[in-house]
Design a protein around this motif. Structure first.
Motif, short mmCIF file in Angstrom:
data_model
loop_
_atom_site.label_atom_id
_atom_site.label_comp_id
_atom_site.label_asym_id
_atom_site.label_seq_id
_atom_site.Cartn_x
_atom_site.Cartn_y
_atom_site.Cartn_z
N PRO A 143 0.80 -1.22 0.00
CA PRO A 143 0.00 0.00 0.00
C PRO A 143 0.84 1.28 0.00
O PRO A 143 2.02 1.25 0.36
CB PRO A 143 -0.84 -0.12 1.26
CG PRO A 143 -0.85 -1.58 1.57
CD PRO A 143 0.48 -2.10 1.14
N ILE A 144 0.18 2.39 -0.37
CA ILE A 144 0.87 3.67 -0.51
C ILE A 144 -0.01 4.78 0.04
O ILE A 144 -1.25 4.69 -0.04
CB ILE A 144 1.22 3.90 -2.00
CG1 ILE A 144 2.17 5.07 -2.17
CG2 ILE A 144 -0.05 4.07 -2.83
CD1 ILE A 144 2.74 5.17 -3.57
N ASP A 145 0.63 5.80 0.59
CA ASP A 145 -0.12 6.87 1.24
C ASP A 145 -0.28 8.12 0.39
O ASP A 145 -1.24 8.88 0.57
CB ASP A 145 0.56 7.27 2.56
CG ASP A 145 0.57 6.15 3.58
OD1 ASP A 145 -0.47 5.44 3.67
OD2 ASP A 145 1.59 5.95 4.25
N ALA A 146 0.67 8.37 -0.53
CA ALA A 146 0.63 9.63 -1.27
C ALA A 146 1.42 9.49 -2.56
O ALA A 146 2.38 8.71 -2.64
CB ALA A 146 1.20 10.77 -0.43
N PRO A 147 1.06 10.25 -3.60
CA PRO A 147 1.78 10.17 -4.88
C PRO A 147 3.24 10.60 -4.78
O PRO A 147 4.07 10.18 -5.59
CB PRO A 147 0.99 11.11 -5.80
CG PRO A 147 0.16 11.95 -4.90
CD PRO A 147 -0.11 11.15 -3.69
#
Length: 404
Positions: A143-147
């Motif tokens: 998962p990723i939180d921000a571009p």
């Protein structure tokens, strides 16, 4: 969210009549191969009839101008000059075309990411092995939180030896929309050529290739534009076109003509083939843009809203957490499921529930992502049904494991 979707498009069932999809199947996998509407297929049949009635007239006298007309309408849709576009059958062909046209020196580095599409990664390895190059892989978290994490991962892997970066616009496995404008700007500032795999982007989001400034960009048109299979494009910056040759060298290589660029002469004729998918691109653009009152803007907004609502519905049913912000999605979305047999779960969904949806093995062979697509013919209740089916199958997996 339901009210928003109703306002955006109250007639998904009616619109489904434009497609020949099997009504017995809950089809949630538009992203893999698209689905061509019946009016566009009818247009293709008309082109084929014209082609077969007088083949010499069609290929020898008419085709060049017909391709020019289709390319002009595509150029307006993707924000490019038509002279900078070439028709290709799919994005993988375009990636191979660029990589196998360029000249490299031993020690050059090719940069890509941990989420690059396998077929394109294979093309990168082929060229690297041929020239003695190094492939550097930027680990983009998921998962990723921000571009910003995407930009940091890619820029952090650059070196003085980096020659070219192969990056996604929309990732096939995770559905992430990369911050492409920021990436292209950062790479160009460091004199790194950008080869963008935009297989999913046309028709999913607005494009302005001229403003973007990528060195090379390819996109499929059979996916979200809904053209017939075999329609894609390759964009090449004007000052790079002399280096880019089609995979098949044909008559254009030594044509004496001076009224057209060598780029155009070579790519427009690579041998006898069926060009009708290319000629149907304008029809697909017009049809899809006419389905909703707000045209393409409304269509793309509606599909994005449905993908977000569908993901939320699955999260609630399966007690999962979204792996990325809504803003990093287009009309694809994925959720991580417990480890297991990806193909077994996909097969069970089809065989027992008549649901067609991909279960993607990522990042390992036993990791499982369920990837949903949202096209105008889909409805929120279809994803609710998917969530119920997955929950039942996962419960069976747990029970089977316990009883072993």
């Amino acid at each position: 969210m339901k009210d928003e979707l109703t306002a955006l498009n109250p007639s998904s069932k009616q619109l489904l009549g434009y497609w020949s999809l099997d009504p017995a199947i809950t089809f949630l996998n538009h992203g893999s191969f698209g689905a061509c509407p019946l009016p566009v297929l009818a247009a293709q049949e008309r082109w084929r009839s014209r082609m077969e009635q007088q083949p010499l007239q069609f290929f020898g006298r008419d085709l060049e101008a017909l391709l020019d007309q289709a390319r002009a309408e595509l150029a307006a849709f993707v924000g490019a000059h038509s002279e900078d576009l070439a028709f290709v059958p799919n994005a993988t062909t375009a990636i191979n075309t660029v990589l196998r046209s360029l000249q490299f020196a031993p020690g050059d580095e090719l940069l890509t990411t941990s989420q690059e599409y396998n077929a394109c990664r294979n093309a990168l390895h082929y060229v690297a092995d041929r020239y003695g190059l190094t492939i550097v892989v930027a680990e983009v978290p998921f998962p990723i939180d921000a571009p910003e994490q995407v930009v940091e991962a890619i820029v952090g892997c650059l070196s003085a030896k980096t020659r070219l970066a192969l990056i996604d616009h929309v990732v096939s496995q995770t559905g992430l929309v990369f911050p492409l404008a920021e990436l292209v700007q950062a790479l160009t500032h460091r004199s790194v050529e950008t080869l963008v795999d935009g297989a999913h982007a046309p028709g999913m989001m607005p494009l302005d290739l001229q403003a973007l400034g990528a060195t090379y960009y390819t996109g499929n048109l059979h996916k979200w534009v809904c053209s017939p299979k075999g329609a894609a494009f390759l964009y090449v910056q004007r000052d790079r076109q002399t280096a880019i040759r089609p995979l098949t060298i044909s008559h254009g290589a030594n044509s004496p003509r001076t009224d057209r660029s060598r780029f155009r002469l070579e790519f427009d004729w690579t041998g006898t083939d069926d060009p009708t998918a290319y000629l149907c691109i304008p029809e697909a653009i017009r049809l899809m843009g006419s389905l909703l009152p707000g045209g393409w803007d409304e269509l793309m907004a509606r599909n994005h809203a449905l993908a977000i609502a569908a993901r939320q519905a699955l999260c609630e049913t399966l007690k999962l957490t979204p792996p990325c912000p809504d803003a990093m999605l287009g009309s694809l979305a994925v959720l991580s499921l417990p480890d297991g047999n990806p193909q077994g779960l996909q097969d069970a969904l089809l065989e027992r529930y008549q649901i067609e949806v991909p279960i993607v093995p990522f990042p390992t062979s036993t990791s499982r992502l369920v990837r949903i697509s949202a096209q105008v013919y889909n409805r929120l209740e279809q994803y609710t049904f998917l969530g119920t089916a997955i929950a039942a199958l996962l419960h069976e997996e747990i029970s089977h494991s316990v009883n072993k």
